[in-house]
Enzyme design. Structure first.
Site, mmCIF file in Angstrom:
data_model
loop_
_atom_site.group_PDB
_atom_site.id
_atom_site.type_symbol
_atom_site.label_atom_id
_atom_site.label_comp_id
_atom_site.label_asym_id
_atom_site.label_seq_id
_atom_site.Cartn_x
_atom_site.Cartn_y
_atom_site.Cartn_z
ATOM 1 N N ASP A 113 0.704 -1.286 0.166
ATOM 2 C CA ASP A 113 -0.117 0.055 0.036
ATOM 3 C C ASP A 113 0.748 1.283 0.133
ATOM 4 O O ASP A 113 0.351 2.390 -0.436
ATOM 5 C CB ASP A 113 -1.119 0.072 1.250
ATOM 6 C CG ASP A 113 -0.299 -0.079 2.561
ATOM 7 O OD1 ASP A 113 1.142 -0.368 2.599
ATOM 8 O OD2 ASP A 113 -0.767 -0.130 3.624
ATOM 9 N N HIS A 114 1.955 1.172 0.494
ATOM 10 C CA HIS A 114 3.008 2.475 0.330
ATOM 11 C C HIS A 114 3.502 2.607 -0.782
ATOM 12 O O HIS A 114 3.476 3.718 -1.573
ATOM 13 C CB HIS A 114 3.981 2.099 1.461
ATOM 14 C CG HIS A 114 3.397 2.385 2.939
ATOM 15 N ND1 HIS A 114 2.467 1.732 3.510
ATOM 16 C CD2 HIS A 114 3.744 3.485 4.022
ATOM 17 C CE1 HIS A 114 2.209 2.155 4.754
ATOM 18 N NE2 HIS A 114 3.075 3.178 4.998
ATOM 19 N N ASP A 171 4.085 -0.992 11.310
ATOM 20 C CA ASP A 171 3.653 0.514 10.961
ATOM 21 C C ASP A 171 3.046 0.974 12.001
ATOM 22 O O ASP A 171 2.127 0.269 13.147
ATOM 23 C CB ASP A 171 2.532 0.294 9.875
ATOM 24 C CG ASP A 171 2.265 1.710 9.245
ATOM 25 O OD1 ASP A 171 2.625 1.869 8.214
ATOM 26 O OD2 ASP A 171 1.404 2.253 10.090
ATOM 27 N N ARG A 173 -0.554 12.818 9.958
ATOM 28 C CA ARG A 173 0.716 13.603 10.459
ATOM 29 C C ARG A 173 1.079 14.764 9.492
ATOM 30 O O ARG A 173 0.728 14.724 8.188
ATOM 31 C CB ARG A 173 1.878 12.558 10.227
ATOM 32 C CG ARG A 173 1.910 11.354 11.270
ATOM 33 C CD ARG A 173 2.912 10.398 11.001
ATOM 34 N NE ARG A 173 3.121 9.612 12.264
ATOM 35 C CZ ARG A 173 3.214 8.502 12.215
ATOM 36 N NH1 ARG A 173 3.843 7.866 11.006
ATOM 37 N NH2 ARG A 173 3.049 7.542 13.285
ATOM 38 N N SER A 197 6.887 7.385 12.867
ATOM 39 C CA SER A 197 6.545 6.010 12.162
ATOM 40 C C SER A 197 7.455 4.858 13.261
ATOM 41 O O SER A 197 8.220 5.319 13.927
ATOM 42 C CB SER A 197 7.002 6.098 10.808
ATOM 43 O OG SER A 197 8.365 5.417 10.674
ATOM 44 N N ARG A 245 9.184 2.777 11.370
ATOM 45 C CA ARG A 245 10.410 2.437 10.359
ATOM 46 C C ARG A 245 11.601 2.209 10.992
ATOM 47 O O ARG A 245 12.123 2.841 11.581
ATOM 48 C CB ARG A 245 10.447 3.491 9.173
ATOM 49 C CG ARG A 245 11.008 4.740 9.395
ATOM 50 C CD ARG A 245 10.748 5.832 8.489
ATOM 51 N NE ARG A 245 9.436 6.278 8.158
ATOM 52 C CZ ARG A 245 8.898 7.158 7.760
ATOM 53 N NH1 ARG A 245 9.834 8.283 7.627
ATOM 54 N NH2 ARG A 245 7.732 7.673 7.519
#
Ligand code: MIC
Ligand code: SF4
Length: 643
Positions: free
Chosen positions: A64-65, A119, A379, A535, A537
């Protein structure tokens, strides 16, 4: 003494530790999710652990990213994830099927279960009564392999909702109010539970908007009770059997209680550049805008987009405004197409994007220079939109749609009679874009396909006896992972290639940082409060690791980023006296003597500033497991050593 909802789920999943606030607990994880921007690393890590088949009840990988595919890299990553999933027992949600959190809520989430996702907005699942938490990719890999997920037992906060939202006031305004009250660091070390009569007035997608943005509070997670409304939602999704009732005990004890009367709330916006910089739309009304983006995992549900369509029906988007809309899932998109609402959006002039994160992570639709962009996202960190001086305001879908028509900040309460949209009795169910894994007997036949941009997880070394390093960067408070490891259309395709992506590490703050860190060889980063917010990440830890960062010394950390640093073998340190922050400058030579011994034995470390001659005390607060991970040089080494 009774239990809160979260405590009940924790109690049912407790593998180690005790439910004492501030101590480490290990949880059994029922479900995992990954998305593609963190997924490649998570699956490389899973492969490195050598577990043939996932051990969770359900693991799902979403694409999806990274769906822009401006080069071969994203498509290669998709293919890698698809084949890895097929082999190892993971469901694969194909590109086009939607944003991980939206789809997971619709099709897979179950009240009372635990979910971790690579995520930070995984707490969206709290809208359906799940204990859903964001985690680093390596933690997700370990959970897929059947290992526990470790957190620090959080404090419990009750947000007591009374009253009912007035017409045109939205779930987004509820969470903006919570952010206004608590701030972006107010939720650190806490679980936020929603309770009170007001809960019954909110549908599951509305609850999910609220729990989704609990990530912006820094909270471990947020959760709603599972009640008749949850049952109705699951029934409409054709999965009533997944329902269980969940509520807190009447004598449950909370560490903090916040009261919000829903009937007093107004439409609000989080102003640049922080989700807690909240003002009412009334205050901003009349200000000219350039762009409106509707979508993201926060506000892209059927309910949201039907409201938007009703507002836009028969109108035209203002000539000076660009309106982009990304539906959250194929289910939402398809339903809008079939019931005619999509036609209303198109007719009004909306630019319809595919069901994906898109502009939320800077994948296209960057606003014009100094552009004022109203977004229903979660965000608004500086630069995240892809336009360095873009001014991003986070608003509800109602405010976004009303303003798109007028071209100025518009309070939807001025629109007149409310548009009433009910949740459908039955959603359109078609899981044809979720590919199941191969049967166990066929898994050996599946070949995992790796593109040339996919580089292995960086290797790490056990902790040294003494750290000798220079301060390669000094930053202030509330540094986000978007500062540390920026995303966007140019950089995201490098998520599977740590050596390449590290060239962008911290470049938002200091263009020279990657080169300087490489030249120094060993370095320390110094920062302020709430370092690493945002995030999940793990690239924000892996890139510094690759560049030679040995320790990060700050006033305080955000939860997921601190874990990611530990998982990468980077020592997280906090100042004993915050004022000592002023005692280190860029370029100072630092020594942390006997660090290994101190980590083993416990206690504070001394950071010697060789340049100034000052001695600074720092806490490393590592307990049994995190201590062993740091000593081993990271979670992958630790897991290999202990399996
Ligand atoms: C985000 O919203 O910042 C992301 C992109 O979804 C991240 C994950 C990532 O960086 O890949 C998150 O929230 O964890
Ligand atoms: Fe995607 Fe944005 Fe949600 Fe992150 S916050 S998962 S980028 S939609």
């Amino acid at each position: 003494m009774g239990y809160t909802i979260a405590q009940k789920i924790i109690k049912n999943h407790l593998l180690s530790g005790e439910m004492t606030v501030g101590t480490d607990i290990g949880l059994k994880i029922d479900q995992t999710l990954t998305q593609d921007a963190t997924g490649t690393m998570a699956y490389l890590e899973f492969e490195a652990m050598g577990v043939p088949r996932v051990k969770t009840e359900k693991s799902v990988a979403y694409i999806d990213h990274n769906t822009l595919q401006t080069g071969f890299e994203n498509a290669d990553d998709h293919r890698f994830i698809q084949t890895v999933c097929k082999k190892h027992g993971i469901y694969f949600s194909r590109p086009g099927n939607g944003i991980c959190h939206q789809v997971h809520l619709e099709r897979f989430g179950k009240p009372g279960k635990t979910l971790i996702g690579s995520d930070s907005h995984t707490p969206t699942g709290g809208g359906i009564g799940m204990l859903a938490m964001g985690a680093g990719g390596l933690d997700v890999a370990v959970a897929m392999g059947g290992g526990a997920y470790y957190i620090t037992m959080p404090k419990m906060v009750k947000v007591n909702l009374t009253g009912k939202l007035r017409p045109w006031v939205s779930a987004k305004d509820v969470i903006l109010e919570v952010l206004r009250i608590m701030s972006v660091k107010g939720g650190v070390g806490k679980i936020i539970e929603y309770a009170g009569e007001g809960v019954k007035t909110l549908t599951v997608p509305e609850r999910a908007t609220i729990t989704n943005m609990g990530a912006e509070l820094g909270a471990t997670t947020s959760i709603f009770p599972s009640d008749e409304i949850t049952r109705e939602f699951l029934k409409a999704q054709g999965r009533e059997e997944d329902y269980t009732e969940l509520s807190s005990d009447p004598d449950a004890v909370y560490d903090e209680v916040i009261d919000i009367d829903l009937s007093t709330l107004k439409p609000m916006a989080a102003c640049p550049h922080s989700p807690d910089n909240v003002k009412t739309i009334e205050e901003l009304a009349g200000g000219k805008i350039d762009q409106v983006c509707i979508g993201s995992c926060t506000n892209s549900s059927y309910l949201d987009l039907m409201r938007v369509a009703a507002i836009l029906k028969g109108k035209t988007v203002h000539p000076d405004v660009s309106l982009a809309i990304a539906p959250g899932s194929k289910q939402v998109y398809n339903m809008l197409a079939l019931n005619g609402a999509l036609g209303d959006l198109i007719a009004a002039g909306a630019r319809i994007l595919e069901c994906a994160c898109g502009p939320c992570i800077g994948m296209g639709q960057s606003p014009n220079s100094k552009g004022i962009s109203l977004r229903t996202f979660n965000r608004n960190f500086e630069g995240r939109s892809g336009t360095a001086d873009g001014q991003i305001y986070l608003v509800s879908p109602e405010t976004a749609a009303a303003s798109a028509i007028t071209g100025v900040f518009t309070d939807p309460m001025t629109l007149g009679e409310e548009v009433k949209i009910e949740l459908p009795e039955k959603f359109l169910i078609n899981d044809n874009m979720v590919t199941p894994p191969a049967a166990v007997e066929d898994m050996d036949k599946v070949e995992v396909l790796r593109g040339p941009n996919i580089k292995p997880f960086p290797t790490t070394k056990p902790m040294e006896d003494t750290i000798k390093a220079s301060c390669a960067l000094k930053v202030g408070d509330n540094i986000t992972t978007d500062h540390i490891m920026p995303a966007g259309a140019k950089i995201l395709p490098l998520r599977s290639n740590i050596p390449a992506i590290s060239n962008y590490c911290f470049t938002v703050c200091d263009k020279e940082f990657p080169e300087r860190a490489k030249l120094l060889g060993s370095s320390v980063i110094v920062g302020g409060a709430n370092y690493g917010q945002g995030s999940s990440r793990e690239h924000a830890a892996l890139a510094p690791l690759y560049l030679g960062v040995k320790a990060v010394l700050v006033k305080s950390f955000a939860r997921i980023h601190r874990s990611n640093l530990i998982n990468a073998g980077i020592l997280p340190l906090t100042f004993v006296n915050e004022s000592d922050y002023d005692k280190i400058s860029l370029g100072d030579e630092l020594v942390i003597p006997d660090v290994k011994k101190i980590i083993l034995e416990g206690g504070d470390v001394v950071v010697e500033n060789v340049t100034t001659g000052e001695k600074i005390m720092a806490k490393c607060e590592l307990t049994g497991r995190t201590r062993d991970i740091i000593l081993a040089g990271g979670l992958l080494n630790y897991t290999k050593e202990n399996s």
